[in-house]
Design a protein around this motif. Structure first.
Motif, PDB file in Angstrom:
ATOM      1  N   LYS A  25       0.822  -1.199   0.000  1.00 21.33           N
ATOM      2  CA  LYS A  25       0.000   0.000   0.000  1.00 21.33           C
ATOM      3  C   LYS A  25       0.861   1.255   0.000  1.00 21.33           C
ATOM      4  CE  LYS A  25      -3.682  -2.421   2.489  1.00 21.33           C
ATOM      5  NZ  LYS A  25      -4.480  -2.492   3.739  1.00 21.33           N
ATOM      6  N   GLY A  26       0.608   2.113  -0.993  1.00 23.09           N
ATOM      7  CA  GLY A  26       1.336   3.363  -1.070  1.00 23.09           C
ATOM      8  C   GLY A  26       0.808   4.372  -0.063  1.00 23.09           C
ATOM      9  N   ARG A  27       1.646   5.302   0.306  1.00 21.28           N
ATOM     10  CA  ARG A  27       1.263   6.342   1.258  1.00 21.28           C
ATOM     11  C   ARG A  27       1.744   7.698   0.748  1.00 21.28           C
ATOM     12  NH1 ARG A  27      -1.963   3.347   2.481  1.00 21.28           N
ATOM     13  NH2 ARG A  27      -2.298   2.215   4.442  1.00 21.28           N
ATOM     14  N   PHE A  28       0.854   8.696   0.847  1.00 18.36           N
ATOM     15  CA  PHE A  28       1.209  10.055   0.458  1.00 18.36           C
ATOM     16  C   PHE A  28       1.999  10.731   1.579  1.00 18.36           C
ATOM     17  CE2 PHE A  28      -2.921   9.763  -1.997  1.00 18.36           C
ATOM     18  CZ  PHE A  28      -2.330   9.757  -3.249  1.00 18.36           C
ATOM     19  N   PRO A  29       2.772  11.744   1.225  1.00 23.05           N
ATOM     20  CA  PRO A  29       3.389  12.564   2.276  1.00 23.05           C
ATOM     21  C   PRO A  29       2.306  13.283   3.079  1.00 23.05           C
ATOM     22  CG  PRO A  29       4.429  12.947   0.136  1.00 23.05           C
ATOM     23  CD  PRO A  29       3.192  12.150  -0.120  1.00 23.05           C
TER      24      PRO A  29
END
Length: 229
Positions: free
Chosen positions: A107-111
């Motif tokens: 799962k990607g995560r935004f800043p």
């Protein structure tokens, strides 16, 4: 007194030299190919993973015919196998046990401070609906060559992409506005976030926009992505 007639033993076929070389070469070449594929595609979809398991098992069974000794395998319902067939079955079952589980989500995560944004997924031919050149995202666990994206799809990013947000560097950023609404249709420095959406990360599609230009036979596909809960 008559002597008991002894049963004639079954003839055992000893592999000839050319057969040994051919089997060994077959195994080595295919194992090398599988190693290369494993590096190029570390997390294949379920069907390619099944094919890889079959090929690895065939290679192991073929090479096992050259190794002295005997290997036996007993399965439920009274099924038994020996030799290369037994090795094939053993390796295939072991492969499925080790690699047969669900493919994990990365799962990607935004800043911090970013909730959504857009990535470019590729150009589609307006007439055929097929991608022209590479596409840069695909639905998770899918191996189709021309994916069709819909809201709610979980996608895997196939190459590093920059996150685009219209007017990001201004006081009036518009993360929900498609990049196709940018004046002139060309990205500006104010729209570039310098945030890299990394290859191999998974996201959920929040919106899909396809748009082209007059006189151009290709349409740009943009995906607004969000984090998978």
């Amino acid at each position: 007194m008559n002597e008991a007639i002894q049963p004639t033993p079954h003839a055992h076929h000893a592999p000839q030299q050319w057969e040994k070389v051919a089997i060994f070469a077959f195994g080595v070449v295919f194992i090398a190919i599988m190693l290369a594929i494993a590096i190029w595609m570390p997390e294949p979809a379920p069907f390619p993973r099944l094919v890889f398991g079959l090929v690895c098992s065939l290679c192991a069974g073929a090479i096992a015919t050259l190794i002295p000794g005997q290997f036996g395998l007993s399965l439920p319902l009274g099924v038994r196998a020996v030799g290369g067939i037994a090795v094939f079955g053993f390796v295939f079952m072991a492969f499925q046990n080790l690699a047969g589980g669900p493919i994990p989500d990365h799962k990607g995560r935004f800043p911090k401070g970013i909730d959504t944004g857009w990535i470019f997924a590729g150009y589609i031919d307006a007439a055929s609906g097929k991608y022209k050149g590479d596409h840069y995202a695909a639905p998770v666990n899918s191996s189709v060559s021309d994916p069709v994206f819909e809201k709610g799809d979980k996608i895997n990013v196939l190459a590093n992409r920059e996150l685009i947000i219209k007017d990001y560097k201004s006081a009036s950023a518009q993360p929900f506005a498609s990049p196709t609404t940018i004046p002139g249709g060309v990205l500006r420095q104010v729209d570039r976030t310098s945030i890299s959406i990394e290859k191999g990360t998974n996201w959920v599609v929040m919106d899909v926009v396809r748009a082209g230009f007059v006189g151009n036979d290709q349409m740009a596909t943009w995906l607004r992505i969000g984090e998978i809960p």
